[in-house]
Scaffold this active site. Structure first.
Site, PDB file in Angstrom:
ATOM      1  CG  ASP A   1      -2.085   0.958   1.087  1.00 42.90           C
ATOM      2  OD1 ASP A   1      -3.229   0.499   0.969  1.00 42.90           O
ATOM      3  OD2 ASP A   1      -1.833   2.204   1.096  1.00 42.90           O
ATOM      4  CB  ILE A   2       0.712   4.330  -2.073  1.00 47.50           C
ATOM      5  CG1 ILE A   2       1.788   5.238  -2.634  1.00 47.50           C
ATOM      6  CG2 ILE A   2      -0.543   5.088  -1.708  1.00 47.50           C
ATOM      7  CD1 ILE A   2       1.427   5.844  -3.997  1.00 47.50           C
TER       8      ILE A   2
ATOM      9  CG  ASN B   1     -12.273  -0.638   3.772  1.00 47.26           C
ATOM     10  OD1 ASN B   1     -12.660  -1.066   4.851  1.00 47.26           O
ATOM     11  ND2 ASN B   1     -11.082  -0.074   3.623  1.00 47.26           N
TER      12      ASN B   1
ATOM     13  N   GLY C   1     -16.306   2.415   3.325  1.00 45.55           N
ATOM     14  CA  GLY C   1     -15.084   3.224   3.275  1.00 45.55           C
ATOM     15  C   GLY C   1     -14.170   2.901   2.109  1.00 45.55           C
ATOM     16  CD  GLN C   2     -14.600  -0.627  -2.993  1.00 43.00           C
ATOM     17  OE1 GLN C   2     -15.759  -0.934  -2.699  1.00 43.00           O
ATOM     18  NE2 GLN C   2     -13.939  -1.154  -4.004  1.00 43.00           N
TER      19      GLN C   2
ATOM     20  CG  HIS D   1      -8.617  -3.041  -2.559  1.00 42.33           C
ATOM     21  ND1 HIS D   1      -9.531  -2.305  -3.280  1.00 42.33           N
ATOM     22  CD2 HIS D   1      -8.457  -2.388  -1.382  1.00 42.33           C
ATOM     23  CE1 HIS D   1      -9.892  -1.245  -2.573  1.00 42.33           C
ATOM     24  NE2 HIS D   1      -9.264  -1.280  -1.409  1.00 42.33           N
TER      25      HIS D   1
ATOM     26  CG  HIS E   1      -6.737  -2.966   3.023  1.00 40.22           C
ATOM     27  ND1 HIS E   1      -6.033  -1.799   2.852  1.00 40.22           N
ATOM     28  CD2 HIS E   1      -7.957  -2.752   2.463  1.00 40.22           C
ATOM     29  CE1 HIS E   1      -6.799  -0.907   2.224  1.00 40.22           C
ATOM     30  NE2 HIS E   1      -7.972  -1.465   1.985  1.00 40.22           N
TER      31      HIS E   1
HETATM   32  P1  5GP Z   1      -9.745   1.297   0.265  1.00 40.81           P
HETATM   33  O1  5GP Z   1      -9.899   2.571   1.036  1.00 40.81           O
HETATM   34  O2  5GP Z   1     -10.421   1.399  -1.082  1.00 40.81           O
HETATM   35  O3  5GP Z   1     -10.131   0.074   1.013  1.00 40.81           O
HETATM   36  O4  5GP Z   1      -8.179   1.124   0.037  1.00 40.81           O
HETATM   37  C1  5GP Z   1      -7.489   1.687  -1.024  1.00 40.81           C
HETATM   38  C2  5GP Z   1      -6.042   1.627  -0.661  1.00 40.81           C
HETATM   39  O5  5GP Z   1      -5.287   1.846  -1.839  1.00 40.81           O
HETATM   40  C3  5GP Z   1      -5.602   2.697   0.355  1.00 40.81           C
HETATM   41  O6  5GP Z   1      -5.037   2.065   1.494  1.00 40.81           O
HETATM   42  C4  5GP Z   1      -4.578   3.535  -0.414  1.00 40.81           C
HETATM   43  O7  5GP Z   1      -3.505   3.945   0.387  1.00 40.81           O
HETATM   44  C5  5GP Z   1      -4.144   2.587  -1.527  1.00 40.81           C
HETATM   45  N1  5GP Z   1      -3.736   3.249  -2.744  1.00 40.81           N
HETATM   46  C6  5GP Z   1      -4.398   4.239  -3.407  1.00 40.81           C
HETATM   47  N2  5GP Z   1      -3.734   4.586  -4.520  1.00 40.81           N
HETATM   48  C7  5GP Z   1      -2.643   3.782  -4.578  1.00 40.81           C
HETATM   49  C8  5GP Z   1      -1.568   3.679  -5.504  1.00 40.81           C
HETATM   50  O8  5GP Z   1      -1.484   4.374  -6.520  1.00 40.81           O
HETATM   51  N3  5GP Z   1      -0.617   2.744  -5.228  1.00 40.81           N
HETATM   52  C9  5GP Z   1      -0.676   1.936  -4.122  1.00 40.81           C
HETATM   53  N4  5GP Z   1       0.325   1.060  -3.950  1.00 40.81           N
HETATM   54  N5  5GP Z   1      -1.678   2.014  -3.226  1.00 40.81           N
HETATM   55  C10 5GP Z   1      -2.648   2.925  -3.448  1.00 40.81           C
END
Ligand code: 5GP
Ligand code: ZN
Length: 128
Positions: A44-45, A101, A107-108, A114, A116
């Protein structure tokens, strides 16, 4: 916004405006920790724990609600991969957390299914 459906080398559907499809296609760099024909895992970034890996199907599936019965086996495979990554990272014995999420109230923020994998620190409950 123009949405274009593209077919990848394995006939997998991609969405042209999806960040994670771009990571699958290597158009956006990511630190990949696991890859096979159907699954990609990368750091994750914005890591929320010492281990924070995102595990995704290469096929564009927007979220768990949209997951078709025919694609259920992808999730089974993702969980097998998660177990392997947890072992590789040395957190399988001490424990870890898997988060999905789903859509707005879940909270997606990225509309490509995906999971985590979070570990390497004590997790707490309830989450925010
Ligand atoms: P969500 O909130 O949808 O469950 O999680 C999305 C996740 O993707 C977040 O933890 C966010 O930090 C990660 N993320 C968003 N953009 C990027 C990206 O460009 N590269 C990577 N490696 N992670 C990302
Ligand atoms: Zn996508």
């Amino acid at each position: 916004m123009l949405l274009v459906t593209i077919f990848g080398p394995g006939g997998e559907r991609k969405m042209s405006d999806c960040i994670f499809c771009k990571i699958v296609d290597k158009e956006i760099p990511a630190k990949v920790v696991y890859e096979d024909d159907t699954v990609l895992a990368f750091n994750d970034i914005q890591p929320q724990a010492p281990v924070h890996v995102l595990v995704i199907p290469k096929k564009h599936i927007s979220d768990l609600t949209a997951l078709a019965e025919a694609d259920l086996s992808k999730v089974t495979h993702i969980f097998k991969v998660i177990k392997e990554i947890a072992k590789d990272k040395g957190i399988d014995e001490e424990g870890y957390r898997i988060v999905n999420n789903c859509r707005e109230k879940g909270g997606q923020t990225v509309g490509h299914l995906h999971f985590h994998l979070l570990g390497g620190r004590q997790m707490h409950w309830p989450p925010g």
